[in-house]
Design an enzyme around this catalytic site. Sequence first.
Site, mmCIF file in Angstrom:
data_model
loop_
_atom_site.group_PDB
_atom_site.id
_atom_site.type_symbol
_atom_site.label_atom_id
_atom_site.label_comp_id
_atom_site.label_asym_id
_atom_site.label_seq_id
_atom_site.Cartn_x
_atom_site.Cartn_y
_atom_site.Cartn_z
ATOM 1 N N ASP A 88 0.854 -1.200 0.000
ATOM 2 C CA ASP A 88 0.000 0.000 0.000
ATOM 3 C C ASP A 88 0.892 1.253 0.000
ATOM 4 O O ASP A 88 1.809 1.361 0.817
ATOM 5 C CB ASP A 88 -0.858 -0.052 1.285
ATOM 6 C CG ASP A 88 -1.993 0.943 1.284
ATOM 7 O OD1 ASP A 88 -2.418 1.364 0.191
ATOM 8 O OD2 ASP A 88 -2.474 1.283 2.384
ATOM 9 N N SER A 132 -12.973 4.461 4.969
ATOM 10 C CA SER A 132 -13.551 3.970 6.235
ATOM 11 C C SER A 132 -14.820 4.732 6.603
ATOM 12 O O SER A 132 -14.955 5.928 6.326
ATOM 13 C CB SER A 132 -12.528 4.111 7.371
ATOM 14 O OG SER A 132 -11.670 2.982 7.392
ATOM 15 N N ASN A 141 -10.407 0.652 0.091
ATOM 16 C CA ASN A 141 -9.401 0.507 1.154
ATOM 17 C C ASN A 141 -9.961 0.881 2.529
ATOM 18 O O ASN A 141 -10.564 1.948 2.690
ATOM 19 C CB ASN A 141 -8.210 1.428 0.870
ATOM 20 C CG ASN A 141 -7.381 0.963 -0.307
ATOM 21 O OD1 ASN A 141 -7.838 0.176 -1.129
ATOM 22 N ND2 ASN A 141 -6.161 1.444 -0.381
HETATM 23 P P1 13P Z 1 -8.960 4.779 5.816
HETATM 24 O O1 13P Z 1 -8.040 5.626 6.613
HETATM 25 O O2 13P Z 1 -10.209 5.509 5.444
HETATM 26 O O3 13P Z 1 -9.257 3.467 6.430
HETATM 27 O O4 13P Z 1 -8.222 4.468 4.406
HETATM 28 C C1 13P Z 1 -7.202 3.507 4.335
HETATM 29 C C2 13P Z 1 -6.462 3.550 3.042
HETATM 30 O O5 13P Z 1 -6.834 4.199 2.098
HETATM 31 C C3 13P Z 1 -5.242 2.721 2.969
HETATM 32 O O6 13P Z 1 -4.567 2.883 1.753
HETATM 33 O O1 G3H Z 2 -2.908 4.690 3.576
HETATM 34 C C1 G3H Z 2 -2.867 4.678 4.770
HETATM 35 C C2 G3H Z 2 -2.992 3.480 5.584
HETATM 36 O O2 G3H Z 2 -3.998 3.721 6.545
HETATM 37 C C3 G3H Z 2 -1.694 3.063 6.200
HETATM 38 O O3 G3H Z 2 -1.349 3.882 7.262
HETATM 39 O O4 G3H Z 2 1.085 4.375 6.947
HETATM 40 O O5 G3H Z 2 -0.007 4.553 9.206
HETATM 41 O O6 G3H Z 2 0.379 2.301 8.164
HETATM 42 P P1 G3H Z 2 0.130 3.780 7.943
HETATM 43 ZN ZN ZN Z 3 -4.572 4.857 0.990
#
Ligand code: 13P
Ligand code: G3H
Ligand code: ZN
Length: 305
Positions: free
Chosen positions: A82, A211, A251
């Site tokens: 990600d 989310s 996501n």
């Molecule tokens: P949220 O913060 O809305 O859960 O999104 C997560 C996300 O886009 C991870 O790439």
């Molecule tokens: O894109 C964002 C995701 O919620 C990952 O977050 O970089 O804190 O693991 P993080």
């Molecule tokens: Zn993201």
Amino acid sequence: MYKKLSEVLLPAAENNYAVGHFNINNMEILQAIMQAAQAQKSPVILGTSEGAIKYAGIHFLKKIVDAAVENYPDIPVVLHLDHGRTMSLIQACIKNGWTSIMYDGSNLSYEQNAKNTREIAQLAHEKGVSVEGELGTIGGAEDNVNAREIVYTEPEIAAKFVKQTQVDALAIAIGTSHGAYKFAGKQQLDTGRLKVINELITTPLVLHGASAVPKEIIEKAKKYGAQLEGAEGVPEEQITRAIKNGINKINTDTDIRLTFTATIREFLSNNPKEFDPRKILGVAREQMQKVAEHRMQLFGSAGKI
Ligand code: 13P
Ligand code: G3H
Ligand code: ZN
């Protein structure tokens, strides 16, 4: 079984549903997501951010996902990087068996983003790995990025980007942001913009920052001491509308984090003598599974295997 991103998104695009991407950081989160996928007969995308890889270690993450794939042989599982931003991390993931990577060059100029994404797509495709690109800027803050303003994706530029880069999926910015504080003000998803992008592009589209930040979870966390004033997410009807208009990958990270925290706060407050981590993490795992199952039903991926 392990699958590439394209293998789970093409049927989703043909049949108008979305596959859930859930971020994983430890064994309990992974088990909750896998149990949910099994219960809902749903394919699943497991997202590992740079922060998750730093926290858990690339080999630990790969081995626990291997165990999950072995334990649930009927579930199509995509192991996906990600927001990959460096070549070294992308290469490490490809070398270690990730089946999909996201290259996030959204902080660069169009030319630089397109050039890097094209090179990475070529390299990844040679190794049988899928690639997600990003155009426009999703708002909010992550571990490795400073808070950012939303820069909406321009439809014609997005069409040019997918043609030029040959990505398997494209993350677009239509109003969402990462984290628990979305829609400061009265912003909504720009479904009109999504419709136009979807008319111009056949490549599956991705919604980050999706989310729901459910009120009951926020209230529970606050009741047991969390400070989450003003937390707000994407309403479910907007998710449904986004899927109708071409979103095929959604996501979710924040909802799982909030559920973990709220459940543990409540449990520890109600059980002040308890100090067994299995009891504490066990209740969090159960609740995270419920949230993931609900999301799979909402996305329409439930029952698709
Ligand atoms: P949220 O913060 O809305 O859960 O999104 C997560 C996300 O886009 C991870 O790439
Ligand atoms: O894109 C964002 C995701 O919620 C990952 O977050 O970089 O804190 O693991 P993080
Ligand atoms: Zn993201």
